[in-house]
Design a protein around this motif. Structure first.
Motif, PDB file in Angstrom:
ATOM      1  N   ALA A   9      66.202  48.847  27.375  1.00  7.73           N
ATOM      2  CA  ALA A   9      65.702  49.170  28.720  1.00  7.73           C
ATOM      3  C   ALA A   9      66.597  48.588  29.821  1.00  7.73           C
ATOM      4  CB  ALA A   9      64.269  48.648  28.852  1.00  7.73           C
ATOM      5  N   PRO A  10      67.810  49.093  29.947  1.00  7.33           N
ATOM      6  CA  PRO A  10      68.712  48.530  30.963  1.00  7.33           C
ATOM      7  C   PRO A  10      68.369  48.979  32.380  1.00  7.33           C
ATOM      8  CG  PRO A  10      69.749  50.401  29.887  1.00  7.33           C
ATOM      9  CD  PRO A  10      68.425  50.208  29.205  1.00  7.33           C
ATOM     10  N   SER A  11      68.842  48.204  33.340  1.00 14.14           N
ATOM     11  CA  SER A  11      68.684  48.550  34.751  1.00 14.14           C
ATOM     12  C   SER A  11      70.057  48.978  35.292  1.00 14.14           C
ATOM     13  CB  SER A  11      68.200  47.339  35.543  1.00 14.14           C
ATOM     14  OG  SER A  11      66.922  46.978  35.090  1.00 14.14           O
ATOM     15  N   GLU A  43      65.391  51.336  33.722  1.00 10.98           N
ATOM     16  CA  GLU A  43      64.503  50.541  34.575  1.00 10.98           C
ATOM     17  C   GLU A  43      65.120  50.456  35.972  1.00 10.98           C
ATOM     18  OE1 GLU A  43      63.150  46.980  32.463  1.00 10.98           O
ATOM     19  OE2 GLU A  43      61.740  48.321  31.459  1.00 10.98           O
ATOM     20  N   TYR A 200      59.080  44.596  37.765  1.00 12.08           N
ATOM     21  CA  TYR A 200      59.586  44.732  36.394  1.00 12.08           C
ATOM     22  C   TYR A 200      58.431  44.527  35.411  1.00 12.08           C
ATOM     23  CZ  TYR A 200      61.046  42.638  32.023  1.00 12.08           C
ATOM     24  OH  TYR A 200      61.121  42.316  30.697  1.00 12.08           O
ATOM     25  N   SER A 204      57.260  47.519  33.078  1.00 12.82           N
ATOM     26  CA  SER A 204      57.692  47.341  31.699  1.00 12.82           C
ATOM     27  C   SER A 204      56.508  47.357  30.725  1.00 12.82           C
ATOM     28  CB  SER A 204      58.477  46.032  31.609  1.00 12.82           C
ATOM     29  OG  SER A 204      58.970  45.856  30.327  1.00 12.82           O
TER      30      SER A 204
HETATM   31  N1  GLU Z   1      65.590  45.958  32.562  1.00 14.12           N
HETATM   32  C1  GLU Z   1      65.712  44.629  32.018  1.00 14.12           C
HETATM   33  C2  GLU Z   1      67.138  44.171  32.120  1.00 14.12           C
HETATM   34  O1  GLU Z   1      68.031  44.986  32.266  1.00 14.12           O
HETATM   35  C3  GLU Z   1      65.322  44.546  30.571  1.00 14.12           C
HETATM   36  C4  GLU Z   1      63.890  44.460  30.424  1.00 14.12           C
HETATM   37  C5  GLU Z   1      63.301  44.439  29.046  1.00 14.12           C
HETATM   38  O2  GLU Z   1      63.990  44.655  28.045  1.00 14.12           O
HETATM   39  O3  GLU Z   1      62.093  44.224  28.991  1.00 14.12           O
HETATM   40  O4  GLU Z   1      67.356  42.979  32.049  1.00 14.12           O
END
Ligand code: GLU
Length: 285
Positions: A9-11, A43, A200, A204
């Motif tokens: 789940a990258p941003s 994300e 987040y 999430s």
């Molecule tokens: N979007 C978050 C990040 O890039 C990761 C969140 C998750 O894995 O729960 O650090």
């Protein structure tokens, strides 16, 4: 195919680096080993920092690493209504309150009572309360920005004796451990940011539940988040997945890689014609 579902789940707030590649490869390997699925989730609730070229690079970088994921990809910015509905559940149960304070006001308040100051995973622990209804209504009417904070006191009251029984399963190298959850380490966490209408944490846990995630596998920098997520899952009526936290990749200087460290981006390695199998091998895959 088993019922095992995990996710990466990258941003898209910058290009992915070797640390993200490691994380994606760990998540993917776990899904393969369990004959399950790795979902990809973008994300991107922070619309001021996310950029389309970074999102595109996520797809290109992961494909370059020979990873696959089910389509369509869930992009959080397409689903703000879902997070608003989840927030409404917490509002209806009086578990959250509007917080109009700025960071500076909170810092000043803490500075005035340093003996009470405690640090949590996201900075100083703060706990407050809703304003008197008249004042709150006037400030909302005046268009003042506010965040929604989860009241830990209200959450405790709401769950009663079940609060102390909150726990989640963490799978470690030495086996599975049932960890008591201590979400109070966050203080009254911001559940909906002033600028995003969600956070987040809320987005999430909502999406993990919606996507049927059975195993959350992510870096150990997010290990503390499981404590808060476990509470949110209980309050929102979601199942708590199993958690695994992997080590973080560090640079030559021993420091954790960050998105601002441009040389280590997958985008740069790709552009430089590096062979992705070398990257995979370097990361132990
Ligand atoms: N979007 C978050 C990040 O890039 C990761 C969140 C998750 O894995 O729960 O650090």
């Amino acid at each position: 195919m088993t019922g095992f579902v995990t996710r990466f789940a990258p941003s898209p707030t910058g290009y992915l680096h070797l640390g993200h590649a490691f994380s994606a490869l760990v998540v993917n390997a776990a899904a393969r080993k369990a004959d399950g699925v790795m979902a990809l989730r973008v994300e991107d609730i922070d619309q001021t920092r996310c950029r389309p070229e970074f999102e595109q690079a996520i797809y290109d970088d992961l494909s370059w690493l020979c990873l696959e994921w089910p389509k369509p990809v869930r992009r959080q910015s397409d689903h703000f209504d879902d997070y608003r509905a989840a927030l409404q559940v917490l509002i209806d149960k009086a578990l959250v309150y509007r917080c109009f304070k700025t960071r500076k006001e909170i810092a000043d308040e803490i500075a005035r009572a340093p003996h009470l100051a405690r640090s949590g995973p996201e900075g100083p622990q703060y706990s407050g309360a809703a304003l008197p209804p008249d004042e709150e209504a006037a400030r909302v009417e005046a268009g003042e920005a506010y965040a929604w904070r989860l009241s830990m006191a209200a959450a405790r009251d709401h769950l009663g004796t079940n609060y102390k029984l909150l726990s989640f399963c963490e799978e470690t190298k030495r086996g599975a451990v049932e960890r008591p959850a201590t979400p109070e380490i966050f203080g009254d966490a911001v559940i909906a940011r002033k600028d995003a209408g969600t956070s987040y944490h809320l987005a999430s846990v909502h999406d993990d539940a919606l996507q049927g995630v059975t195993h959350v596998i992510r870096g150990e920098d997010l290990a503390a988040a499981a404590h808060l997520h476990c509470l949110l899952q209980r309050l929102l009526g979601y199942l708590t997945p199993v958690y695994r936290h992997h080590r973080l990749i560090t640079g030559d200087d021993g420091q954790r890689l960050a998105k601002r460290n441009r040389s280590a981006t997958l985008h740069a390695l790709r552009e430089a014609g590096v062979d992705p199998s070398e990257v995979r091998a370097q990361l132990g895959f």
